[in-house]
Design a protein around this motif. Sequence first.
Motif, PDB file in Angstrom:
ATOM      1  N   MET A  94      -7.866   1.470 -10.193  1.00  0.00           N
ATOM      2  CA  MET A  94      -6.826   0.553  -9.558  1.00  0.00           C
ATOM      3  C   MET A  94      -6.613   1.178  -8.247  1.00  0.00           C
ATOM      4  SD  MET A  94      -2.853  -0.528 -10.152  1.00  0.00           S
ATOM      5  CE  MET A  94      -3.236  -1.289 -11.810  1.00  0.00           C
ATOM      6  N   ILE A  95      -7.592   0.658  -7.273  1.00  0.00           N
ATOM      7  CA  ILE A  95      -7.387   1.073  -5.836  1.00  0.00           C
ATOM      8  C   ILE A  95      -6.626   0.326  -4.841  1.00  0.00           C
ATOM      9  CG2 ILE A  95      -9.632   1.888  -5.936  1.00  0.00           C
ATOM     10  CD1 ILE A  95      -9.342  -1.004  -4.025  1.00  0.00           C
ATOM     11  N   ILE A  96      -5.993   1.092  -3.984  1.00  0.00           N
ATOM     12  CA  ILE A  96      -5.164   0.615  -2.755  1.00  0.00           C
ATOM     13  C   ILE A  96      -6.092   0.008  -1.762  1.00  0.00           C
ATOM     14  CG2 ILE A  96      -3.418   0.632  -1.149  1.00  0.00           C
ATOM     15  CD1 ILE A  96      -2.234   2.597  -2.709  1.00  0.00           C
ATOM     16  N   ASN A  97      -6.124  -1.433  -1.571  1.00  0.00           N
ATOM     17  CA  ASN A  97      -7.077  -2.075  -0.415  1.00  0.00           C
ATOM     18  C   ASN A  97      -6.928  -1.298   0.927  1.00  0.00           C
ATOM     19  OD1 ASN A  97      -6.981  -4.038  -2.590  1.00  0.00           O
ATOM     20  ND2 ASN A  97      -9.008  -4.437  -1.884  1.00  0.00           N
ATOM     21  N   PRO A  98      -7.902  -0.824   1.714  1.00  0.00           N
ATOM     22  CA  PRO A  98      -7.793  -0.190   2.905  1.00  0.00           C
ATOM     23  C   PRO A  98      -7.501  -1.097   4.014  1.00  0.00           C
ATOM     24  CG  PRO A  98      -9.795   0.186   2.109  1.00  0.00           C
ATOM     25  CD  PRO A  98      -9.181  -0.263   1.151  1.00  0.00           C
ATOM     26  N   ILE A  99      -6.648  -1.963   4.047  1.00  0.00           N
ATOM     27  CA  ILE A  99      -6.360  -3.081   5.085  1.00  0.00           C
ATOM     28  C   ILE A  99      -5.342  -2.618   6.084  1.00  0.00           C
ATOM     29  CG2 ILE A  99      -5.114  -4.713   3.715  1.00  0.00           C
ATOM     30  CD1 ILE A  99      -7.545  -5.726   6.415  1.00  0.00           C
ATOM     31  N   GLY A 100      -5.683  -2.198   7.391  1.00  0.00           N
ATOM     32  CA  GLY A 100      -4.839  -1.687   8.317  1.00  0.00           C
ATOM     33  C   GLY A 100      -4.301  -0.302   7.732  1.00  0.00           C
ATOM     34  N   GLY A 101      -3.270   0.043   8.333  1.00  0.00           N
ATOM     35  CA  GLY A 101      -2.678   1.513   8.548  1.00  0.00           C
ATOM     36  C   GLY A 101      -1.563   1.497   7.430  1.00  0.00           C
ATOM     37  N   PHE A 102      -0.626   0.507   7.367  1.00  0.00           N
ATOM     38  CA  PHE A 102       0.617   0.826   6.605  1.00  0.00           C
ATOM     39  C   PHE A 102       0.436   0.516   4.914  1.00  0.00           C
ATOM     40  CE2 PHE A 102       4.153  -1.139   4.452  1.00  0.00           C
ATOM     41  CZ  PHE A 102       5.269  -0.182   4.946  1.00  0.00           C
ATOM     42  N   ASN A 103      -0.735  -0.371   4.673  1.00  0.00           N
ATOM     43  CA  ASN A 103      -0.849  -0.570   3.385  1.00  0.00           C
ATOM     44  C   ASN A 103      -1.127   0.869   2.314  1.00  0.00           C
ATOM     45  OD1 ASN A 103      -1.054  -2.660   1.283  1.00  0.00           O
ATOM     46  ND2 ASN A 103      -3.196  -2.098   1.036  1.00  0.00           N
ATOM     47  N   GLN A 104      -1.737   1.425   2.817  1.00  0.00           N
ATOM     48  CA  GLN A 104      -1.873   2.880   2.236  1.00  0.00           C
ATOM     49  C   GLN A 104      -0.688   3.833   2.597  1.00  0.00           C
ATOM     50  OE1 GLN A 104      -6.097   3.187   3.498  1.00  0.00           O
ATOM     51  NE2 GLN A 104      -6.495   3.546   1.488  1.00  0.00           N
ATOM     52  N   ASN A 105      -0.075   3.740   3.778  1.00  0.00           N
ATOM     53  CA  ASN A 105       0.679   4.668   4.359  1.00  0.00           C
ATOM     54  C   ASN A 105       2.113   4.094   4.281  1.00  0.00           C
ATOM     55  OD1 ASN A 105      -0.727   7.315   5.682  1.00  0.00           O
ATOM     56  ND2 ASN A 105      -1.889   5.377   6.205  1.00  0.00           N
ATOM     57  N   HIS A 106       2.700   3.516   3.007  1.00  0.00           N
ATOM     58  CA  HIS A 106       3.743   2.996   3.015  1.00  0.00           C
ATOM     59  C   HIS A 106       5.042   3.641   2.256  1.00  0.00           C
ATOM     60  CE1 HIS A 106       1.668   2.526  -1.127  1.00  0.00           C
ATOM     61  NE2 HIS A 106       2.955   2.712  -1.537  1.00  0.00           N
ATOM     62  N   ASP A 107       4.680   4.861   2.239  1.00  0.00           N
ATOM     63  CA  ASP A 107       5.882   5.836   1.564  1.00  0.00           C
ATOM     64  C   ASP A 107       7.110   5.830   2.211  1.00  0.00           C
ATOM     65  OD1 ASP A 107       3.639   6.422  -0.401  1.00  0.00           O
ATOM     66  OD2 ASP A 107       3.851   8.411  -0.030  1.00  0.00           O
ATOM     67  N   GLY A 108       8.246   5.643   1.918  1.00  0.00           N
ATOM     68  CA  GLY A 108       9.518   5.383   2.538  1.00  0.00           C
ATOM     69  C   GLY A 108       9.900   6.612   3.461  1.00  0.00           C
ATOM     70  N   PRO A 109       9.642   7.864   3.108  1.00  0.00           N
ATOM     71  CA  PRO A 109      10.026   9.087   3.988  1.00  0.00           C
ATOM     72  C   PRO A 109       9.141   9.246   4.887  1.00  0.00           C
ATOM     73  CG  PRO A 109      10.104   9.692   1.538  1.00  0.00           C
ATOM     74  CD  PRO A 109       9.303   8.258   1.674  1.00  0.00           C
ATOM     75  N   LYS A 110       8.094   8.589   5.124  1.00  0.00           N
ATOM     76  CA  LYS A 110       7.090   8.791   6.475  1.00  0.00           C
ATOM     77  C   LYS A 110       7.814   8.032   7.501  1.00  0.00           C
ATOM     78  CE  LYS A 110       2.882   9.364   3.994  1.00  0.00           C
ATOM     79  NZ  LYS A 110       1.416   8.855   3.914  1.00  0.00           N
ATOM     80  N   TRP A 111       8.815   7.055   7.426  1.00  0.00           N
ATOM     81  CA  TRP A 111       9.095   6.051   8.294  1.00  0.00           C
ATOM     82  C   TRP A 111      10.581   6.356   8.972  1.00  0.00           C
ATOM     83  CZ3 TRP A 111       5.179   3.044  10.200  1.00  0.00           C
ATOM     84  CH2 TRP A 111       4.114   3.125   9.390  1.00  0.00           C
ATOM     85  N   GLU A 112      10.781   6.057  10.119  1.00  0.00           N
ATOM     86  CA  GLU A 112      12.312   6.005  10.560  1.00  0.00           C
ATOM     87  C   GLU A 112      13.018   4.700  10.235  1.00  0.00           C
ATOM     88  OE1 GLU A 112      12.608   9.240  11.583  1.00  0.00           O
ATOM     89  OE2 GLU A 112      10.545   9.201  11.252  1.00  0.00           O
ATOM     90  N   PHE A 113      12.429   3.814   9.693  1.00  0.00           N
ATOM     91  CA  PHE A 113      13.155   2.481   9.439  1.00  0.00           C
ATOM     92  C   PHE A 113      13.422   2.113   8.014  1.00  0.00           C
ATOM     93  CE2 PHE A 113      10.777   2.681  13.445  1.00  0.00           C
ATOM     94  CZ  PHE A 113      11.824   2.188  14.193  1.00  0.00           C
ATOM     95  N   VAL A 114      14.334   1.783   7.492  1.00  0.00           N
ATOM     96  CA  VAL A 114      14.563   1.377   6.012  1.00  0.00           C
ATOM     97  C   VAL A 114      13.683   0.173   5.719  1.00  0.00           C
ATOM     98  CG1 VAL A 114      16.277   0.702   4.459  1.00  0.00           C
ATOM     99  CG2 VAL A 114      17.127   1.917   6.272  1.00  0.00           C
ATOM    100  N   ASP A 115      13.464  -0.825   6.617  1.00  0.00           N
ATOM    101  CA  ASP A 115      12.502  -1.947   6.074  1.00  0.00           C
ATOM    102  C   ASP A 115      11.245  -1.931   6.466  1.00  0.00           C
ATOM    103  OD1 ASP A 115      14.706  -3.530   5.099  1.00  0.00           O
ATOM    104  OD2 ASP A 115      15.006  -4.445   6.954  1.00  0.00           O
ATOM    105  N   ARG A 116      10.363  -2.245   5.382  1.00  0.00           N
ATOM    106  CA  ARG A 116       8.731  -2.129   5.863  1.00  0.00           C
ATOM    107  C   ARG A 116       8.388  -3.136   7.026  1.00  0.00           C
ATOM    108  NH1 ARG A 116       6.474  -1.357  -0.559  1.00  0.00           N
ATOM    109  NH2 ARG A 116       7.189   0.951  -0.332  1.00  0.00           N
ATOM    110  N   PRO A 117       7.548  -3.005   7.714  1.00  0.00           N
ATOM    111  CA  PRO A 117       7.154  -4.038   8.507  1.00  0.00           C
ATOM    112  C   PRO A 117       7.023  -5.408   8.249  1.00  0.00           C
ATOM    113  CG  PRO A 117       5.875  -2.154   8.910  1.00  0.00           C
ATOM    114  CD  PRO A 117       6.561  -2.087   7.640  1.00  0.00           C
TER     115      PRO A 117
END
Length: 369
Positions: A94-117
């Motif tokens: 079960m792979i994560i499709n590498p479309i764009g940057g966010f789809n694979q880099n979605h972990d909450g602690p990486k971001w300064e914003f609560v909501d995802r884009p």
Amino acid sequence: MDAVFNRSLMAVGKLPISIGGYMEGNWENLGTAGVSDGNQFQFRRVSVFLSSTISPRIKFMSEIEFENGAEDIEVEFAALDFEFDPLLNLRGGMIINPIGGFNQNHDGPKWEFVDRPIAMTEMLPDTWSNAGFGLYGKKYTDQGMLGYEIYISGGFDDSIIENSEGKTFLPAATNNPDRFEESANGKPLITGKVAAGNDILGEIGLSYMGGVYNTYQDEGVIIDAKRRVDVLDIDYNTTLPKIDTRLIGEWAWIFVDVPPTYSEQFGTEQRGGFLDIVQPLLKGDVFGWSNAVVNVACRLEYVDWNVGNFRETGGNIADDLWSIMPAISFRPNAESVIRLNYRFQEQRDILGNPAVTTAGLIFGISTYF
């Protein structure tokens, strides 16, 4: 491109596995068109990572996510890697499709914003994963890095135009759990990405995802034309020297072959993206944490779910949204964050009537563990 590797994992005694994860919790008070549901407390998710080195250069990695207080439990990622060479690695499962940057880099602690884009969750499908196989590799030189990923996998189905949203909506396909065991049409979804960067200029990624989405035959009988969905995406991130300003952005274009019998509320072209600007204000000893950072940030967002004009009148088809979200965050360490956001958003319907405004505060915490 190293998102699945850049996570906190710890060995468990003498067991042949490593374990880690992250959690997110938040409070929000938002109002739309002057109407508010008041204070809302949400435990959005906790994700558990399990990893094992089966033998040299053979690794298993997985992510299991519990959302909304375990109301939804999903295996987001579970793949086996065979590392033949830095430039040639096989991944399957079960792979994560590498479309764009966010789809694979979605972990909450990486971001300064609560909501995802918004564009990456309400236009592109959020954390889009499928059963599939592919190759990836990366090479470093004195000038920087060059990497690639390419996969064939299961994909979309008719739900992207047959859904409760009443419009072209790719995220509807994530509600189909059968995609992990059977395809809607037997045609593979192809997803590919190339990325390049260096320490000064940052990293840029170009990605593509496309394939037939509809059920065009039934027991060998052709019932429709083969209809495609194609996605192009560009993502970029860098840190400006001297002032340490972090820029993270992504923009995507979606093209869907919609049957001519469908009304114009089903868009054949969509576009949207976001830009995060993050500026450190204070680094050092804060409340006894020696490597703490206080950031101010702002996210700019735009989505157009239906690009084009009405055939009859020539007027613009709206169905679009823009948002600005200033933020302040406190990081006692690189893996934990406390963040306060203010959202101001305007959204128009398909006819372009006066925009409906959403505004309010969002507070949240997130950490790897």
